[in-house]
Design a protein around this motif. Structure first.
Motif, PDB file in Angstrom:
ATOM      1  N   ALA A   9      29.609  35.163  31.866  1.00 20.97           N
ATOM      2  CA  ALA A   9      29.884  34.918  33.282  1.00 20.97           C
ATOM      3  C   ALA A   9      28.635  35.175  34.113  1.00 20.97           C
ATOM      4  CB  ALA A   9      31.030  35.811  33.751  1.00 20.97           C
ATOM      5  N   GLU A  11      23.043  40.285  42.616  1.00 25.79           N
ATOM      6  CA  GLU A  11      24.191  39.782  43.385  1.00 25.79           C
ATOM      7  C   GLU A  11      25.302  39.305  42.457  1.00 25.79           C
ATOM      8  OE1 GLU A  11      23.579  36.838  46.568  1.00 25.79           O
ATOM      9  OE2 GLU A  11      21.526  37.581  46.615  1.00 25.79           O
ATOM     10  N   LEU A  34      29.109  40.646  42.304  1.00 23.33           N
ATOM     11  CA  LEU A  34      30.249  39.724  42.417  1.00 23.33           C
ATOM     12  C   LEU A  34      31.254  39.980  41.283  1.00 23.33           C
ATOM     13  CD1 LEU A  34      30.628  37.495  44.545  1.00 23.33           C
ATOM     14  CD2 LEU A  34      29.701  35.858  42.927  1.00 23.33           C
ATOM     15  N   LEU A  35      30.722  40.214  40.087  1.00 20.99           N
ATOM     16  CA  LEU A  35      31.603  40.461  38.944  1.00 20.99           C
ATOM     17  C   LEU A  35      32.267  41.837  39.047  1.00 20.99           C
ATOM     18  CD1 LEU A  35      29.425  38.903  36.093  1.00 20.99           C
ATOM     19  CD2 LEU A  35      31.496  37.955  37.129  1.00 20.99           C
ATOM     20  N   ALA A  93      35.028  41.443  41.493  1.00 17.50           N
ATOM     21  CA  ALA A  93      36.133  40.731  40.849  1.00 17.50           C
ATOM     22  C   ALA A  93      36.925  41.686  39.970  1.00 17.50           C
ATOM     23  CB  ALA A  93      35.588  39.572  40.019  1.00 17.50           C
ATOM     24  N   ALA A 119      39.148  43.930  42.106  1.00 19.03           N
ATOM     25  CA  ALA A 119      39.994  43.209  43.070  1.00 19.03           C
ATOM     26  C   ALA A 119      41.482  43.534  42.926  1.00 19.03           C
ATOM     27  CB  ALA A 119      39.765  41.705  42.942  1.00 19.03           C
TER      28      ALA A 119
END
Lengths: 251, 429
Positions: free
Chosen positions: B377, B390, B394-395, B398, B401
């Motif tokens: 990913a 970045e 982001l991962l 996620a 989340a």
């Protein structure tokens, strides 16, 4: 635009050469296709150009408009205008497709010293591009590629290409896993992007994608080298006779 | 006497010698004495206890708090931008001059030390009661210690839908403060209340929050244990959820030498719902322990435990989570997930998920994973032009989340997310 000279690549984990001296030059506005049997090194070439880890370049060069691709990080290659449409697009749970695309676009813009695109303008852009590819709003909201069908994943790759507007597009077996209708949609998406400033390298196992995306030049790759180069008729020859004849010829 | 028993007795004696029972509480005196008896009977924990196998209680047992350097920078406490009624505690002592006027329509707010002197008070039925219930089947000595020795805290009773959250803001000005705070919350039938908590606000902090959520009522709890790398804290949330009532608790923990957050929730009435979630971010000398015990005692209830940990440079995460379904609790829906993202190889995650089920019509699931960032990913994001740092952020976002989604209020979720993003930016490799 894309110049590959005598490229030799082996796997990092084992001392096994995959590419054994690839020479390839794609000019602006051109569409080149690379065909070849499984294991010939086609996908490796695309990964090495995009900067995936796990490969070691032992010899040769690859440049994009004169810039040394092999010295750049993957994100720098993307910002320089290189795009790889993945054979197996990656699922990223928890990251919304829209967030992903906007982050990517603005990261590239920032890297190029351009102004970032605002939310409103981005929304307009993505809606327009998505409509052409028959991608609905629901798909844009979902996490990247999660729960997408094979066709949806490939359309999503082309959507990313349309949004990021790269100058050198590499399509790695974009036709794999697509039915005829999905292939037509994808091909239409690609054809809509064709212009004098943009080049394509279409990697495929079968000729059928090339019925829809018409190449200017066709290369046959085998055992880590380009063994033959010709016009679109070469793809038809492969379709008729398979790879065996060509391989026997060059052996 | 066994070696463990001797250690326990010694630790308990030394700790209690440093403490004195608070004076001047009418009904509270009885509750404190009862709590002290509970504590004396169970003793303080030692490392050999099964429940403390992964978290060393030594620094929590010590007679005095180890000095903890004050966090640098004057970062505003969490929830600064949220419209709330603020109750400020400095090193564990309520600071009325720094707090808002405690008046809120439909909500009674009092200080424990003041309410304790009155003969009749609603909190009399609650103080130490849920804590005592929560001692079975597993002892929670620091909670008993808290009920016995807490001198300050807030007593909050909501009899309507509170229009603003009540924020408990803990500030720290001393390097060696050792604070014990005890809060009681009662949400009357059909009422709703949100309580926020910000910061550990002491070198060593022990908090207990007892919450009674009556029939059809709703209680939300959002907590940020902030930027205070050297502090230690042990917290307990005891919740009793009535019929068709809801409790939701979320905690964000960033740094801290030691954090043990226990949640002990009892679904006591039909159709109740209990959610407890947490995101913990640790870098270096960080030990974070989420210990959760959810009891389904009534039919048709739903519970969720969602815990995510992001660990860097040798940080340790612990999860002990249990769902107990009693025979009466048919049609139970229980869910538990604990996951950790190990950003460096020397981090560790220890998980102990447990289900104990005595009813037959039950849907329960649990899962626990730990792993590194998904390199595939990461490459995909980078190939689209997102730089490594970045893309990693982001991962990570996620990854957490699912826990963050447990915060219902959009503004509170945004506030927590901003804190989380700030941490990620400050702790990139």
């Amino acid at each position: 635009m894309l110049d590959i000279r005598n490229l030799h690549v082996r796997l990092e984990e084992e001392d096994k050469p995959i590419l054994k001296g690839v020479d390839l030059s794609v000019g602006a506005g051109a569409v080149h296709a690379i065909m070849g049997p499984n294991g010939s090194g086609k996908s490796t070439l695309s990964y090495v150009l995009a900067g995936r880890e796990g490969y070691v370049v032992t010899e040769g060069t690859a440049t994009l408009d004169g810039q040394d691709l092999l010295a750049m990080e993957p994100e720098e290659r993307a910002a320089a205008g290189l795009f790889l449409a993945f054979q197996y697009p990656v699922e990223i749970p928890g990251v919304g497709n829209m967030t992903f695309l906007r982050t990517a676009l603005n990261a590239q813009r920032k890297a190029r010293g351009e102004e970032e695109m605002g939310a409103g303008e981005f929304l307009k852009l993505i809606r327009e591009k998505a409509r052409r590819l028959n991608i609905d709003a629901e798909m844009l909201k979902r996490p990247v590629n999660v729960g997408f069908s094979g066709g949806e994943k490939k359309r999503n790759e082309i959507l990313q290409m349309a949004i990021l507007s790269p100058k050198m597009c590499i399509l790695d077996e974009t036709d794999s896993g697509l039915d005829v209708d999905a292939m037509r949609l994808v091909a239409d998406g690609v054809n809509a992007l064709r212009d004098a400033g943009r080049a394509f390298l279409v990697i495929t196992h079968y000729q059928r994608l090339l019925d829809h995306i018409r190449p200017d030049v066709v290369h046959i790759m085998a055992d880590g080298r380009i063994v033959r180069t010709g016009g679109p008729e070469l793809a038809l020859e492969v379709e008729r006779n398979g790879y065996a004849d060509i391989l026997a010829e060059v052996a | 006497m066994t070696a463990a028993a001797r250690l326990r007795e010694d630790a308990t004696r030394r700790r209690l010698a440093a403490l004195g029972l608070p004076e001047g509480g009418a009904w509270a005196n009885a509750a404190r004495r009862a709590a002290l008896e509970r504590l004396a009977a169970m003793g303080l924990p030692v490392r050999r206890d099964e429940y403390w196998r992964h978290t060393d209680p030594a620094t929590l047992n010590a007679p005095e708090a180890a000095a903890a350097e004050l966090p640098d920078g004057a970062a505003p406490p969490a929830f600064d931008a949220i419209d709330s009624l603020r109750l400020v505690f400095v090193d564990g002592v309520f600071a009325p001059e720094r707090s808002d006027d405690p008046r809120l329509a439909g909500v009674e707010i009092e200080r424990l030390s003041e309410a304790a002197t009155r003969d009749i008070h609603w909190a009399r039925e609650l103080y130490g009661t849920l804590e005592a219930r929560g001692q079975d089947p597993v002892a929670r000595p620091f909670a008993a210690l808290n009920s016995a020795f807490a001198t300050d805290g807030a007593l909050i009773r909501a009899s309507a839908a509170a229009e603003r959250p009540v924020a408990l803001i803990y500030l720290r000005e001393s390097e060696a403060s050792d604070a014990i705070l005890h809060h009681c919350v009662k949400v009357e039938p059909g009422a709703s209340l949100t309580v926020l908590e910000a910061g550990p606000g002491a070198a060593r902090l022990n908090t207990v929050l007892e919450v009674e959520v009556a029939e059809g009522a709703a209680f939300h709890h959002v907590r940020v244990q902030g930027r205070d790398p050297a502090r230690r804290s042990v917290t307990h949330l005891f919740g009793r959820i009535g019929a068709a009532a809801r409790l939701k608790s979320f905690t964000l923990t960033k740094n801290g030498a030691l954090t043990r957050n226990e949640a002990v929730l009892e679904l006591a009435g039909a159709g109740g719902s209990a959610h407890v979630a947490g995101a913990a971010l640790g870098d270096g000398a960080f030990h974070h322990d989420d210990t959760v015990f959810v009891t389904h005692a009534a039919p048709g209830c739903e519970s969720r435990q969602v815990f995510k940990k992001v660990l860097r440079r040798g940080a340790t995460g612990v999860f002990q989570g249990k769902i107990l379904v009693r025979p009466a609790a048919q049609r139970t829906d229980g869910y538990q997930i604990s996951q950790s993202l190990l950003l460096d190889e020397d981090c560790q995650f220890l998980a102990k998920p447990e289900l104990e089920i005595y009813a037959d019509d039950v849907k329960c699931s649990h899962g626990s994973t730990s792993g590194a960032i998904d390199e595939t990913a990461l490459f995909y994001l980078r190939a689209r032009g997102v730089p490594r740092a970045e893309a990693t952020d982001l991962l990570v976002l996620a990854f957490v989340a699912e826990a963050l989604d447990e915060i219902e209020d959009d503004r509170l979720r945004a506030e927590v997310l901003a804190r989380l993003e700030g941490w990620l930016t400050r702790h990139r490799s």
